[in-house]
Design a protein around this motif. Structure first.
Motif, PDB file in Angstrom:
ATOM      1  N   ILE A  25       0.812  -1.065  -0.205  1.00  0.00           N
ATOM      2  CA  ILE A  25       0.112  -0.048   0.110  1.00  0.00           C
ATOM      3  C   ILE A  25       0.656   1.169   0.063  1.00  0.00           C
ATOM      4  CG2 ILE A  25      -1.613   1.335   1.458  1.00  0.00           C
ATOM      5  CD1 ILE A  25      -2.801  -1.490   2.433  1.00  0.00           C
ATOM      6  N   ALA A  26       1.836   1.230   1.192  1.00  0.00           N
ATOM      7  CA  ALA A  26       2.649   2.417   0.884  1.00  0.00           C
ATOM      8  C   ALA A  26       3.555   2.629  -0.363  1.00  0.00           C
ATOM      9  CB  ALA A  26       3.930   2.112   1.855  1.00  0.00           C
ATOM     10  N   LEU A  27       3.827   1.444  -0.995  1.00  0.00           N
ATOM     11  CA  LEU A  27       4.439   1.726  -2.555  1.00  0.00           C
ATOM     12  C   LEU A  27       3.652   2.176  -3.591  1.00  0.00           C
ATOM     13  CD1 LEU A  27       7.304   0.874  -4.164  1.00  0.00           C
ATOM     14  CD2 LEU A  27       5.925  -1.314  -4.403  1.00  0.00           C
ATOM     15  N   PHE A  28       2.352   1.632  -3.350  1.00  0.00           N
ATOM     16  CA  PHE A  28       1.215   2.107  -4.247  1.00  0.00           C
ATOM     17  C   PHE A  28       0.945   3.687  -4.113  1.00  0.00           C
ATOM     18  CE2 PHE A  28      -3.234   3.057  -5.199  1.00  0.00           C
ATOM     19  CZ  PHE A  28      -3.502   2.293  -6.165  1.00  0.00           C
ATOM     20  N   VAL A  29       0.943   4.153  -2.936  1.00  0.00           N
ATOM     21  CA  VAL A  29       0.640   5.483  -2.889  1.00  0.00           C
ATOM     22  C   VAL A  29       1.849   6.467  -3.258  1.00  0.00           C
ATOM     23  CG1 VAL A  29       0.112   7.412  -1.018  1.00  0.00           C
ATOM     24  CG2 VAL A  29      -1.169   5.108  -0.948  1.00  0.00           C
ATOM     25  N   THR A  30       3.021   5.967  -2.777  1.00  0.00           N
ATOM     26  CA  THR A  30       4.252   6.718  -3.167  1.00  0.00           C
ATOM     27  C   THR A  30       4.587   6.684  -4.531  1.00  0.00           C
ATOM     28  OG1 THR A  30       5.311   5.860  -0.961  1.00  0.00           O
ATOM     29  CG2 THR A  30       6.855   6.517  -2.763  1.00  0.00           C
ATOM     30  N   LEU A  31       4.219   5.705  -5.389  1.00  0.00           N
ATOM     31  CA  LEU A  31       4.553   5.711  -6.802  1.00  0.00           C
ATOM     32  C   LEU A  31       3.415   6.581  -7.477  1.00  0.00           C
ATOM     33  CD1 LEU A  31       5.594   2.152  -7.559  1.00  0.00           C
ATOM     34  CD2 LEU A  31       6.954   4.219  -7.490  1.00  0.00           C
ATOM     35  N   ARG A  32       2.372   7.127  -6.856  1.00  0.00           N
ATOM     36  CA  ARG A  32       1.276   7.803  -7.494  1.00  0.00           C
ATOM     37  C   ARG A  32       1.405   9.052  -7.068  1.00  0.00           C
ATOM     38  NH1 ARG A  32       0.908   2.655  -7.493  1.00  0.00           N
ATOM     39  NH2 ARG A  32      -0.460   1.539  -9.029  1.00  0.00           N
ATOM     40  N   MET A  33       1.996   9.548  -5.854  1.00  0.00           N
ATOM     41  CA  MET A  33       1.961  10.931  -5.493  1.00  0.00           C
ATOM     42  C   MET A  33       2.621  11.828  -6.532  1.00  0.00           C
ATOM     43  SD  MET A  33      -0.207  10.951  -2.935  1.00  0.00           S
ATOM     44  CE  MET A  33       0.384  12.442  -2.058  1.00  0.00           C
ATOM     45  N   ARG A  34       3.736  11.441  -7.162  1.00  0.00           N
ATOM     46  CA  ARG A  34       4.325  12.371  -8.007  1.00  0.00           C
ATOM     47  C   ARG A  34       3.466  12.749  -9.214  1.00  0.00           C
ATOM     48  NH1 ARG A  34       7.281   9.395 -12.409  1.00  0.00           N
ATOM     49  NH2 ARG A  34       8.504  11.104 -12.774  1.00  0.00           N
ATOM     50  N   TRP A  35       2.255  12.216  -9.340  1.00  0.00           N
ATOM     51  CA  TRP A  35       1.529  12.469 -10.779  1.00  0.00           C
ATOM     52  C   TRP A  35       0.239  13.324 -10.236  1.00  0.00           C
ATOM     53  CZ3 TRP A  35       3.532  11.498 -15.224  1.00  0.00           C
ATOM     54  CH2 TRP A  35       4.324  10.475 -15.328  1.00  0.00           C
ATOM     55  N   ILE A  36       0.240  13.680  -9.006  1.00  0.00           N
ATOM     56  CA  ILE A  36      -0.860  14.620  -8.752  1.00  0.00           C
ATOM     57  C   ILE A  36      -0.268  15.919  -9.175  1.00  0.00           C
ATOM     58  CG2 ILE A  36      -1.835  15.775  -6.871  1.00  0.00           C
ATOM     59  CD1 ILE A  36      -1.816  13.301  -5.295  1.00  0.00           C
ATOM     60  N   GLY A  37      -1.396  16.642  -9.901  1.00  0.00           N
ATOM     61  CA  GLY A  37      -1.097  17.856 -10.481  1.00  0.00           C
ATOM     62  C   GLY A  37      -0.610  17.711 -12.069  1.00  0.00           C
ATOM     63  N   HIS A  38      -0.870  16.501 -12.573  1.00  0.00           N
ATOM     64  CA  HIS A  38      -0.303  16.341 -13.988  1.00  0.00           C
ATOM     65  C   HIS A  38      -1.079  17.028 -15.013  1.00  0.00           C
ATOM     66  CE1 HIS A  38      -3.496  13.272 -13.817  1.00  0.00           C
ATOM     67  NE2 HIS A  38      -3.704  13.750 -15.026  1.00  0.00           N
ATOM     68  N   LEU A  39      -0.484  17.251 -16.209  1.00  0.00           N
ATOM     69  CA  LEU A  39      -1.328  17.938 -17.288  1.00  0.00           C
ATOM     70  C   LEU A  39      -2.251  17.145 -17.525  1.00  0.00           C
ATOM     71  CD1 LEU A  39      -1.378  20.160 -19.287  1.00  0.00           C
ATOM     72  CD2 LEU A  39      -0.123  18.971 -20.818  1.00  0.00           C
ATOM     73  N   LEU A  40      -3.617  17.800 -17.452  1.00  0.00           N
ATOM     74  CA  LEU A  40      -4.901  17.142 -17.792  1.00  0.00           C
ATOM     75  C   LEU A  40      -5.111  16.869 -19.527  1.00  0.00           C
ATOM     76  CD1 LEU A  40      -7.368  19.019 -15.251  1.00  0.00           C
ATOM     77  CD2 LEU A  40      -6.047  16.949 -14.899  1.00  0.00           C
ATOM     78  N   VAL A  41      -5.693  15.598 -19.338  1.00  0.00           N
ATOM     79  CA  VAL A  41      -5.972  15.335 -20.951  1.00  0.00           C
ATOM     80  C   VAL A  41      -7.483  15.740 -21.063  1.00  0.00           C
ATOM     81  CG1 VAL A  41      -4.346  13.383 -21.132  1.00  0.00           C
ATOM     82  CG2 VAL A  41      -6.587  12.847 -20.362  1.00  0.00           C
ATOM     83  N   TRP A  42      -8.034  15.537 -22.222  1.00  0.00           N
ATOM     84  CA  TRP A  42      -9.262  16.187 -22.620  1.00  0.00           C
ATOM     85  C   TRP A  42     -10.409  15.755 -21.604  1.00  0.00           C
ATOM     86  CZ3 TRP A  42     -12.303  19.487 -24.310  1.00  0.00           C
ATOM     87  CH2 TRP A  42     -13.764  19.439 -24.634  1.00  0.00           C
ATOM     88  N   ASP A  43     -10.620  14.139 -21.517  1.00  0.00           N
ATOM     89  CA  ASP A  43     -11.456  13.490 -20.751  1.00  0.00           C
ATOM     90  C   ASP A  43     -11.585  14.285 -19.356  1.00  0.00           C
ATOM     91  OD1 ASP A  43     -12.259  12.169 -22.705  1.00  0.00           O
ATOM     92  OD2 ASP A  43     -11.482  10.277 -22.110  1.00  0.00           O
ATOM     93  N   GLU A  44     -10.303  14.329 -18.777  1.00  0.00           N
ATOM     94  CA  GLU A  44     -10.101  14.677 -17.289  1.00  0.00           C
ATOM     95  C   GLU A  44     -10.629  16.258 -17.187  1.00  0.00           C
ATOM     96  OE1 GLU A  44      -6.471  12.915 -15.282  1.00  0.00           O
ATOM     97  OE2 GLU A  44      -5.985  13.925 -17.015  1.00  0.00           O
TER      98      GLU A  44
END
Length: 184
Positions: A25-44
């Motif tokens: 779970i810690a690995l799951f969260v850690t690997l994803r946190m860096r993508w918060i604030g990514h450039l949004l694509v059209w659907d998002e």
């Protein structure tokens, strides 16, 4: 092997399983946190604009889209203060939280059907899978569809058909592809 020794061994395996699960779970969260604030694509971007327009009683094309797709995830998004700054980041964090819930349900399902070792390996591979790492922060309705679909399968494996059916309905209220869990 004595009874005490067998109980100690079982307790040790249980503690190791919990530690490995928490590490995944810690690995799951850690690997994803860096993508918060990514450039949004059209659907998002459209999903965010749709919720904002709906709440501000807009009459544009975005407000018309709110009810054209299953509404469950959009309704959850309305709880995250869409008209305030940082809305996209809050929804991305919600996506990660839902991803952790999916991880826990996947572990429970695999543990029940295939054993603890398989459950641990399944959440480890999901935690490190590159596509999952990136897409788990995307603002998509797939997250809640997966949550309720997996929960339906877990409940069905426990012979709780009524609750399983309710979860299948919620999966389909999240995204049309929730129908595939009925087939499973």
């Amino acid at each position: 092997m004595t009874m005490v020794s067998a109980n100690e061994s079982r307790t040790s395996r249980h503690i190791i399983s919990i530690a490995l699960g928490l590490a995944c779970i810690a690995l799951f969260v850690t690997l994803r946190m860096r993508w918060i604030g990514h450039l949004l694509v059209w659907d998002e971007a459209m999903a965010l604009c749709t919720v904002r327009s709906f709440l501000s009683h807009g009459t544009d094309d975005f407000s018309n889209w709110f009810w054209r797709h299953p509404p469950l995830f959009s309704m959850l998004m309305t709880l995250l203060h869409p008209l305030k700054a940082g809305f996209a980041e809050r929804v991305e964090i919600l996506s990660i939280i839902i991803g952790v819930i999916n991880l826990l349900i996947l572990f429970q399902l695999n543990r029940k059907v295939l054993g603890t070792t398989t459950g641990i390996w399944s959440i480890f591979f999901l935690a490190v899978q590159p596509g999952s790492v990136f897409f788990d922060t995307w603002i998509k309705t797939d997250h809640t569809a997966t949550t309720f679909g997996l929960l339906a399968l877990l409940l069905l494996s426990s012979k709780q058909c009524l609750y399983s059916g309710l979860c299948l309905g919620l999966a389909m209220l999240s995204k049309e592809t929730g129908i595939f869990y009925v087939i499973a």
